[in-house]
Design a protein around this motif. Sequence first.
Motif, mmCIF file in Angstrom:
data_model
loop_
_atom_site.group_PDB
_atom_site.id
_atom_site.type_symbol
_atom_site.label_atom_id
_atom_site.label_comp_id
_atom_site.label_asym_id
_atom_site.label_seq_id
_atom_site.Cartn_x
_atom_site.Cartn_y
_atom_site.Cartn_z
ATOM 1 N N UNK A 43 -75.411 -10.797 11.928
ATOM 2 C CA UNK A 43 -75.910 -10.575 13.285
ATOM 3 C C UNK A 43 -76.274 -11.879 13.981
ATOM 4 N N UNK A 44 -76.552 -12.933 13.208
ATOM 5 C CA UNK A 44 -76.994 -14.194 13.818
ATOM 6 C C UNK A 44 -75.893 -15.253 13.897
ATOM 7 N N UNK A 45 -74.644 -14.880 13.636
ATOM 8 C CA UNK A 45 -73.545 -15.853 13.727
ATOM 9 C C UNK A 45 -73.362 -16.336 15.165
ATOM 10 N N UNK A 46 -72.974 -17.618 15.297
ATOM 11 C CA UNK A 46 -72.695 -18.180 16.617
ATOM 12 C C UNK A 46 -71.305 -17.767 17.089
ATOM 13 N N UNK A 55 -66.025 -23.790 11.761
ATOM 14 C CA UNK A 55 -65.134 -24.807 11.189
ATOM 15 C C UNK A 55 -64.162 -25.366 12.226
ATOM 16 N N UNK A 56 -64.374 -25.012 13.479
ATOM 17 C CA UNK A 56 -63.612 -25.570 14.614
ATOM 18 C C UNK A 56 -62.095 -25.510 14.407
ATOM 19 N N UNK A 57 -61.611 -24.391 13.921
ATOM 20 C CA UNK A 57 -60.182 -24.254 13.640
ATOM 21 C C UNK A 57 -59.648 -22.937 14.196
ATOM 22 N N UNK A 58 -58.411 -23.011 14.704
ATOM 23 C CA UNK A 58 -57.683 -21.808 15.128
ATOM 24 C C UNK A 58 -56.493 -21.624 14.199
ATOM 25 N N UNK A 59 -56.370 -20.439 13.643
ATOM 26 C CA UNK A 59 -55.260 -20.087 12.759
ATOM 27 C C UNK A 59 -54.321 -19.182 13.540
ATOM 28 N N UNK A 112 -51.027 -9.575 4.765
ATOM 29 C CA UNK A 112 -51.711 -10.873 4.835
ATOM 30 C C UNK A 112 -53.187 -10.687 5.176
ATOM 31 N N UNK A 113 -54.036 -11.262 4.341
ATOM 32 C CA UNK A 113 -55.487 -11.241 4.570
ATOM 33 C C UNK A 113 -55.948 -12.694 4.680
ATOM 34 N N UNK A 114 -55.980 -13.246 5.908
ATOM 35 C CA UNK A 114 -56.301 -14.672 6.053
ATOM 36 C C UNK A 114 -57.667 -15.030 5.465
ATOM 37 N N UNK A 115 -58.640 -14.175 5.629
ATOM 38 C CA UNK A 115 -59.976 -14.504 5.118
ATOM 39 C C UNK A 115 -59.946 -14.665 3.599
ATOM 40 N N UNK A 116 -59.314 -13.728 2.928
ATOM 41 C CA UNK A 116 -59.278 -13.786 1.464
ATOM 42 C C UNK A 116 -58.392 -14.924 0.973
ATOM 43 N N UNK A 117 -57.237 -15.131 1.613
ATOM 44 C CA UNK A 117 -56.281 -16.111 1.084
ATOM 45 C C UNK A 117 -56.665 -17.551 1.424
ATOM 46 N N UNK A 118 -57.502 -17.744 2.445
ATOM 47 C CA UNK A 118 -57.837 -19.109 2.873
ATOM 48 C C UNK A 118 -59.312 -19.454 2.681
ATOM 49 N N UNK A 119 -60.073 -18.529 2.148
ATOM 50 C CA UNK A 119 -61.485 -18.817 1.908
ATOM 51 C C UNK A 119 -62.323 -18.855 3.177
ATOM 52 N N UNK A 120 -62.047 -17.921 4.073
ATOM 53 C CA UNK A 120 -62.791 -17.869 5.339
ATOM 54 C C UNK A 120 -63.920 -16.851 5.269
ATOM 55 N N UNK A 121 -65.010 -17.202 5.918
ATOM 56 C CA UNK A 121 -66.100 -16.250 6.109
ATOM 57 C C UNK A 121 -66.193 -15.893 7.595
ATOM 58 N N UNK A 122 -66.863 -14.792 7.900
ATOM 59 C CA UNK A 122 -67.108 -14.455 9.296
ATOM 60 C C UNK A 122 -67.764 -15.652 9.993
#
Length: 174
Positions: free
Chosen positions: A22-25, A30-34, A42-52
């Motif tokens: 709830x408090x995410x900006x 990480x200042x990146x666009x995929x 394809x699950x970008x979060x799981x395959x690339x180590x991304x968090x919300x």
Amino acid sequence: MSVAAEFAKANEGYVKSFGEKASLALPPARKVAIITCMDARIDPAASLGLKEGDAHVIRNAGGRAQEALRSVIISQQLLGTREIVLFHHTDCGMLTFNDDGLRTKLKESVKADVRNAVTPAVDQLSFLPFSNLEQSIKEDVAYLKASPLLLEETKTKITGWVYDVYSGKVTQVA
Ligand SMILES: [Zn+2]
């Protein structure tokens, strides 16, 4: 039960454990666009180590840069991203058709009384299919690097990768 109703049911559990998200900006941390394909495997979060909160993930059929440009501009200009990572993938549906074939199929699928009216617009549509995976990635990276609408300071941080749907492995090709 429709899939939408299944989603609503599943969401009840998700909301209960939502917690600190709830408090995410708004700007990606990480200042990146995929840019990647809409392929369901394809699950970008799981395959690339991304968090919300980490990244913008811009998805379309094929992960084509031309279609993603609008979102990338918003990402850079308004939300501070400074790197672009583009993925196309093995066994992509975009390798299986061409524009003429899909235009014909589309025209045949519309109601007969509007077919003539939509034909000029359909004939101008490009669905951006490709026949060579590595070449399409190189073309899309070149397209982004050449775009005067993207920030010059980000041009050295635009890379293109293959995602292998059979192993989950990513390999840089551009
Ligand atoms: Zn695909």
